[in-house]
Design an enzyme around this catalytic site. Structure first.
Site, PDB file in Angstrom:
ATOM      1  N   ARG A 182       0.798  -1.217   0.002  1.00  0.00           N
ATOM      2  CA  ARG A 182       0.024  -0.008  -0.043  1.00  0.00           C
ATOM      3  C   ARG A 182       0.855   1.279   0.079  1.00  0.00           C
ATOM      4  O   ARG A 182       0.791   2.240  -0.899  1.00  0.00           O
ATOM      5  CB  ARG A 182      -1.187   0.099   1.195  1.00  0.00           C
ATOM      6  CG  ARG A 182      -2.134  -1.040   1.285  1.00  0.00           C
ATOM      7  CD  ARG A 182      -2.775  -1.116   2.532  1.00  0.00           C
ATOM      8  NE  ARG A 182      -3.561   0.030   2.757  1.00  0.00           N
ATOM      9  CZ  ARG A 182      -4.059   0.439   3.937  1.00  0.00           C
ATOM     10  NH1 ARG A 182      -4.050  -0.410   4.797  1.00  0.00           N
ATOM     11  NH2 ARG A 182      -4.767   1.650   3.967  1.00  0.00           N
ATOM     12  N   CYS A 239      -1.206   6.396   8.793  1.00  0.00           N
ATOM     13  CA  CYS A 239      -1.551   5.016   8.403  1.00  0.00           C
ATOM     14  C   CYS A 239      -2.667   5.226   7.368  1.00  0.00           C
ATOM     15  O   CYS A 239      -2.801   6.020   6.601  1.00  0.00           O
ATOM     16  CB  CYS A 239      -1.749   4.051   9.773  1.00  0.00           C
ATOM     17  SG  CYS A 239      -3.074   4.820  10.660  1.00  0.00           S
TER      18      CYS A 239
END
Length: 281
Positions: A182, A239
């Site tokens: 990611r 995050c």
């Protein structure tokens, strides 16, 4: 008084035996595409714990982003409803082991409550010691109302505007807790409508790298991870939505690093904004 964010079960028992004003808090949330309890399953809980509802009562639903922090007045009201006082010692756990409990720890610390700790290993560690389990939280409606006072600490959080301002002069060390794929932009984000990649100049530390199964790695292992990443600059953790950033933020705090903050909007905000820069590997 215990002065590090992590507390083990033995130290918790000592506090309780000493008659300290301990409040046990279950701060469990479901993971993305993974629920903690199957439909109809009986929850397993540490006795005499209250439930901190991060998803609902402790998230700002006027903000379209997930898990964003509520204001001080709302936080104070909800904390008091859990029976939390100014002198309470908070010991927070989650039923995964370590997942959302560091987020709850960070929130209370950001509201000025220093006597706040995370139970190392959470419920799984409790069960490994064959300690009692119950199926219900304390009914907060029957508890005396707490006198908790929120004292916001702005240095615990960074906004998108502050991140952007710091990018030009590389003022901050940014550490991203998402998975390597990611972060690199090679896999799709689980939330729709988000670009792939990372904040320019950020470093990647997937949150599971600071964990060993259900609990944090020991200090020597954590030091070997963080020393190459953290220098003299302020550190901002990011995050997907502010949950796993707190996992690595707590690990850094446990080692004694200072000047740490969490980007509350995280990739849910940054990745949705076409006007901010993105890097891909």
């Amino acid at each position: 008084m215990h002065n590090l964010p992590l507390i083990n079960i033995a130290a918790l028992h000592v506090l309780i035996a000493q008659g300290k004003s301990v409040v046990l808090i279950d701060a469990t949330i479901d993971k993305v595409n993974q629920r903690i309890d199957a439909d109809g399953a009986t929850p397993e809980l540490i006795p005499d714990s209250v439930f901190m509802d991060i998803e609902e009562k402790f998230s700002d639903h006027s903000n379209p982003l997930p898990h964003t922090f509520v204001d001080a007045a709302k936080f104070e009201k909800e904390a008091q409803a859990l029976g939390i006082n100014r002198d309470s010692i908070l010991v927070i756990y989650d039923r995964w082991g370590v997942y959302s409990s560091p987020r709850a720890w960070w929130m209370f610390r950001a509201m000025g409550h220093e006597n706040t700790f995370v139970l190392q290993g959470g419920l799984p560690a409790w069960k490994e010691q064959h300690l009692p389990i119950v199926s219900k939280h304390l009914d907060t409606a029957t508890l005396p109302h707490g006198n908790f006072i929120a004292n916001p600490q702005p240095n615990f959080w960074k906004s998108k505007a502050e991140i952007l301002k710091g990018l030009k002069d590389q003022e901050n060390t940014i550490i991203d807790a998402r998975s390597a794929s990611r972060f690199a932009g090679t896999s799709q984000e689980p939330r729709a409508g988000l670009r792939s990649g990372h904040i320019p100049g950020a470093q990647n530390l997937p949150f599971d790298q600071v964990l060993s199964d259900i609990q944090y790695k020991d200090s020597s292992a954590l030091k070997a991870i963080f020393d190459p990443l953290i220098g003299e600059k302020p550190v901002v953790f990011s995050c997907g939505s502010g949950i796993s950033a707190a996992i690595i933020a707590l690990a850094a705090y446990q080692l004694g690093y200072e000047d740490l903050a969490i980007y509350d909007g995280s990739w849910a905000e940054w990745g949705a904004d076409e006007n901010v820069p993105v890097e891909r590997d």
